[in-house]
Design a protein around this motif. Sequence first.
Motif, PDB file in Angstrom:
ATOM      1  N   UNK A   1       0.852  -1.194   0.000  1.00  0.00           N
ATOM      2  CA  UNK A   1       0.000   0.000   0.000  1.00  0.00           C
ATOM      3  C   UNK A   1       0.880   1.234   0.000  1.00  0.00           C
ATOM      4  N   UNK A   2       0.378   2.322  -0.581  1.00  0.00           N
ATOM      5  CA  UNK A   2       0.992   3.631  -0.409  1.00  0.00           C
ATOM      6  C   UNK A   2       0.676   4.093   1.004  1.00  0.00           C
ATOM      7  N   UNK A   3       1.683   4.527   1.744  1.00  0.00           N
ATOM      8  CA  UNK A   3       1.458   4.890   3.149  1.00  0.00           C
ATOM      9  C   UNK A   3       0.945   6.318   3.277  1.00  0.00           C
ATOM     10  N   UNK A   4       1.612   7.260   2.661  1.00  0.00           N
ATOM     11  CA  UNK A   4       1.181   8.664   2.746  1.00  0.00           C
ATOM     12  C   UNK A   4       1.216   9.262   1.345  1.00  0.00           C
ATOM     13  N   UNK A   5       0.040   9.401   0.744  1.00  0.00           N
ATOM     14  CA  UNK A   5      -0.076   9.942  -0.599  1.00  0.00           C
ATOM     15  C   UNK A   5      -0.386  11.427  -0.563  1.00  0.00           C
ATOM     16  N   UNK A   6       0.373  12.208  -1.341  1.00  0.00           N
ATOM     17  CA  UNK A   6       0.182  13.660  -1.371  1.00  0.00           C
ATOM     18  C   UNK A   6      -0.548  14.082  -2.642  1.00  0.00           C
ATOM     19  N   UNK A   7      -1.543  14.951  -2.453  1.00  0.00           N
ATOM     20  CA  UNK A   7      -2.355  15.454  -3.555  1.00  0.00           C
ATOM     21  C   UNK A   7      -2.275  16.978  -3.608  1.00  0.00           C
ATOM     22  N   UNK A   8      -2.655  17.525  -4.746  1.00  0.00           N
ATOM     23  CA  UNK A   8      -2.828  18.964  -4.883  1.00  0.00           C
ATOM     24  C   UNK A   8      -4.316  19.259  -4.810  1.00  0.00           C
ATOM     25  N   UNK A   9      -4.729  19.874  -3.683  1.00  0.00           N
ATOM     26  CA  UNK A   9      -6.130  20.218  -3.506  1.00  0.00           C
ATOM     27  C   UNK A   9      -6.570  21.282  -4.482  1.00  0.00           C
TER      28      UNK A   9
END
Length: 403
Positions: free
Chosen positions: A366-374
Motif C-alpha cells: 500500500x501507499x502509506x502517505x499519498x500527497x495530492x494537490x487540492x
Amino acid sequence: MRRKVATRWLAGGATAVAGAVVALALQVPNASAATNLSLGAGADGSSKASGTSYGNVIDGNPSTYWSPSGSTGTVSVKWGSATTVSSAAIVQASGGGSISGWQLKNHDTGSVLASGSSAPSTINFSSTSLKKISFVITSASGTPRIAEFETYSSGGSTPTTSPTSGPTSSPTANPTSNPGAPTGAWPSSAGSVSISGTVSVSGTFDGGMKTYCCIGDGGQGESQDPMFKIANGGTLQNVILGSPAGDGVHCEGTCTLRNVWWNDIGEDAATFKQTNGGTSYIVGGGARNGSDKTFQHNGNGTVNISGFYLKGSGKLYRGCGNCSTSHTRHVRIDNVLVDDIDMLAGINSNWNDTATITRVVVIGSATICGKYKGVPKGSEPSYLGEGWNDANCKVNRSDVTFR
C-alpha cells in the motif's frame, strides 16, 4: 421529495421521529466524553525551552508546542475547582525527541494514574477528581515537543430510547481509550436492530454490540443518508453497522467513534465535518468491503485513528481535495492493521495538511502517505506522489511493517 414526519417527545429528553429520522437528543453535561477539558484551563510545568510555552498544550493548536529545557520535564493542566478526568491524549509535534518513559500523575496527591515506556497517544485511567494533572517525561532521546495535552471526563449519558430495540444502559464491551493492537478478528453481534432512517445522536449512544441495519443501496452514491448523525461532542460506541449502511456515520462536529464496526463500508464509513479546529477520535473497531475511502475528512482540525482494523478498501483516510471550503487538515494514525488496501492516508500538501503515522502493519502492499494537490470544488485533485518523513508525511519507514 422528502415526506414530512410526525414527532413526539419522550421521557429523558429524547425525540422519536417516525420514518426518515430517529433523533436521540440528550441533556449533556458540560464536560461530556468528547469535550476537551484542557481548553479554557490553566497550565504550568517544571521548565520550558526557549520559545515554547506551557499554554501551547491547551490552546487547541497542534502547530504550537511546549518543550522541557532538557530531555525530561513536566507539563500540567490545572483548574480552579475539582474536575473529573478519566482519559488524556498527548499530541506530539514533529521534530522533537522520542519519549521513552512517562507518567501521568494526580498532582494533588502525587499518585501515578498511568505510565508507559514508549510515546503515548490516548491514555485511559480510573475516573479521578482533581484540580491539577501532570504529564511527566521521565526519559527521552532529545527534547520532546508536546503540542496538546488534552483531557476528558467520562461524562455524557446513555439514551433511554432507540429506533426499535434500545441500546444497553451500559456497554456490553467496554473498550478503553488506549486499545490493544488490532488482530483482524471480527466481533460477534449481540442482536439486530432494524432502522428505516438516520439515527441522530447527542451525548453518548451505546449500541450494546448489536447490528444496526439497513439504509441506502450499498453503492458509491454520495447522496445517500448516513445511518448515524453525531452532534458536536457526541460519542457512538459498541455498534456494528450492517449492510447496506448508506453513507455510514456523519460527525457534524468533533466526535468519538469507539469500538464501531462496519460490515460493509459502502460509500464512506464516516465523514468528519468539524469546523471548530478540534480533534475527532476513532478508537478501536474496524471496517471491511470498501472500494474508495473509509474515513473522509471534510472539515478542519484533526482526526485521530488508533487501534483500528481495515480489510479491503481504497484508503483508510482522505482529506477532502475538492470540497467547497479548502481547510488545512491533520490526521494521526497509530497502532492500526490494514489488509488489502491501496493507500493508508491521502492528504493535500498544498494546503499544509499533515499525516503523523506510527505503528502500522500492512498486509500486502500500500501507499502509506499519498500527497495530492487540492483544488476548488468542481475540479479533481491531482496526485503528487508518496511522501516519507517530510513536512506533510510525518512517518519513517521503521514505523511501518509490511507482511
